[in-house]
Design an enzyme around this catalytic site. Structure first.
Site, PDB file in Angstrom:
ATOM      1  N   HIS A 166       0.782  -1.274   0.211  1.00 41.67           N
ATOM      2  CA  HIS A 166      -0.052  -0.003  -0.002  1.00 41.67           C
ATOM      3  C   HIS A 166       1.008   1.161   0.024  1.00 41.67           C
ATOM      4  CE1 HIS A 166      -3.884  -2.243   1.944  1.00 41.67           C
ATOM      5  NE2 HIS A 166      -3.504  -2.050   0.428  1.00 41.67           N
ATOM      6  N   GLU A 169       2.137   3.506   2.893  1.00 46.97           N
ATOM      7  CA  GLU A 169       2.204   2.519   4.204  1.00 46.97           C
ATOM      8  C   GLU A 169       3.922   2.387   3.745  1.00 46.97           C
ATOM      9  OE1 GLU A 169      -0.114  -0.756   4.606  1.00 46.97           O
ATOM     10  OE2 GLU A 169      -1.722   0.477   4.965  1.00 46.97           O
ATOM     11  N   HIS A 312       2.417  -4.497   7.000  1.00 47.05           N
ATOM     12  CA  HIS A 312       1.157  -3.115   7.046  1.00 47.05           C
ATOM     13  C   HIS A 312       1.184  -2.300   7.966  1.00 47.05           C
ATOM     14  CE1 HIS A 312      -0.535  -4.597   2.426  1.00 47.05           C
ATOM     15  NE2 HIS A 312      -0.090  -5.876   3.238  1.00 47.05           N
ATOM     16  N   GLU A 371       0.590  -5.570  10.580  1.00 42.99           N
ATOM     17  CA  GLU A 371       0.508  -3.999  11.201  1.00 42.99           C
ATOM     18  C   GLU A 371       1.117  -3.552  12.258  1.00 42.99           C
ATOM     19  OE1 GLU A 371      -1.883  -2.834   8.866  1.00 42.99           O
ATOM     20  OE2 GLU A 371      -3.161  -4.396   8.442  1.00 42.99           O
TER      21      GLU A 371
END
Length: 410
Positions: A166, A169, A312, A371
């Site tokens: 992404h 990110e 992420h 994450e």
């Protein structure tokens, strides 16, 4: 010290310029309020700078250069090199000097944003510095940027980590690159990395890293479309006319790369309900329609990875399952990764078409979406050092997994 003027070059940002001139971003913005109010800088724009106003120190009576350097975690040469105007001065008493970062020998560092040009530079420097590191490319982005990989280790157990799937990110790219450098330096110096024996990692595992899957998107988030971007008109339309792209997750064609993999792709596309390109959540016209996702999938199929991790942000969570297709060892391994990093292992439902999902479905081996950090993307760079430690400990646990894994030193 008098104000100076500089000319903005293509790719420059306030953060990059501030870092290059040893200034804080806040000071640079205060000196250039009109430029700071823009979403991005124009190439050719002139900015006021006050160079050398970063970390400063007034030398006190009786202090010598060696003592000051030691106090700030430097060696004397690093301090002298940072203050060339005093090269021929023996006594620095009463002088205001610049204190450089104590990680002066570090290749991977944040100097403003960490983008494709910083990544390309660091990949080349790491390969040059450490002969046991090899690099290559897995393919190219929509705009033709080579997507690099970095390989370290010669062991039979192969692990893969990717980052910046992404666009906003991008901090994850710097995090994984810092881990590679720390691993390589510890191995070269024959010292442990956080009490782990890197020589055993080297012998027993091979780590393959794709540090920036979405280079076009990262560049868009950091630099916008101001300076004659070839897709400016279309991107602005997809962005509802907004000139700022810091919220953009997709690739340059407005496709979310983590909704691109052939793991119940149709269901994910229907669940998202996004039918046209945009900043996020559009799965594209078909699975693997985007060159970045296709390159990553094909490259993964060419290797026999024992486990994969996709970095992420944000949330400090580890997703480890997919439709009960994951192997038995995934759950206990996720708990070990959670203990090592301080993150939370989460069994996630209602999500398809991600890289981790596809890997588990295709190969029935452990796959993890991690994450990192907390907050709003792009994460503040102030979290970088903490995230490096957390992700490093997580990867150390993963590299140490298995019967022949590396055990921490007692």
């Amino acid at each position: 010290m008098e104000l100076q003027w500089i000319i903005v070059q293509s790719g420059d940002t306030l953060s990059r310029i501030a870092s290059a001139h040893h200034m804080t971003r806040a000071l640079l913005a205060a000196l250039n309020p009109e430029a700071a109010a823009q979403p991005y800088l124009f190439a050719g724009q002139m900015l006021r700078i006050l160079p050398g106003t970063g970390r400063r120190y007034a030398v006190q009576p009786g202090e010598n250069v060696g003592w000051i350097a030691e106090r700030f975690g430097l060696n004397e040469k690093e301090l002298r090199d940072a203050n060339p105007e005093f090269a021929n001065v023996e006594d620095w008493c009463g002088r205001c000097i610049h204190i450089p970062d104590s990680n002066g020998k570090t290749i991977v560092r944040l100097q403003g944003e960490y983008g494709y040009r910083e990544l390309s530079r660091d990949v080349a420097l790491l390969e040059k510095q450490y002969p046991f590191i090899s690099t290559g490319t897995i393919g190219a982005s929509v705009m033709g940027k080579a997507i690099p990989y970095v390989k370290i280790g010669e062991g039979p157990r192969h692990i893969h980590v990717n980052a910046s799937v992404h666009a906003n990110e991008w901090l994850t790219s710097a995090v994984i690159m810092r881990f590679i450098e720390e691993y390589a330096r510890a191995y070269t110096d024959s010292v442990p990395w956080q009490q782990f024996r890197t020589e055993r990692w080297m012998q027993e595992t091979t780590l393959w890293v794709v540090p920036m899957v979405n280079p076009d998107g990262v560049e868009l988030v950091q630099e916008g479309v101001i300076n004659r971007h070839p897709h400016a008109k279309q991107l602005l339309a997809w962005n509802a006319g907004r000139p700022h792209f810091t919220h953009w997750k997709a690739n340059i064609r407005g496709v979310d790369l983590n909704d691109q993999f052939p793991a119940h792709w149709e269901e994910e596309a229907a669940r998202r309900g996004i039918t046209s390109p945009g900043p996020r959540d559009y799965a594209g016209k078909a699975p693997l329609s985007e060159p970045e996702a296709k390159a990553l999938a094909e490259w993964t199929e060419q290797h026999s990875f024992a486990a994969v991790v996709s970095l992420h942000s944000q949330g400090q969570e580890i997703y480890w399952n997919y439709r009960d297709l994951e192997p038995r060892e995934s759950a206990p391994l996720s708990r070990r990764l959670a203990r090592a990093s301080g993150y939370k292992a989460v069994k996630l439902g209602g999500s398809d078409a991600g890289y981790k999902d596809w890997f588990i479905q295709q190969f029935r081996k452990p796959g993890f979406t991690v994450e990192v950090g907390l907050g709003v993307n792009p994460l503040p760079v102030e979290q970088f050092d903490d995230i490096c430690v957390e992700v490093g400990l997580l990867l150390a646990e993963l590299l140490s997994d298995g019967e022949t894994g590396t055990e921490p030193l007692s």
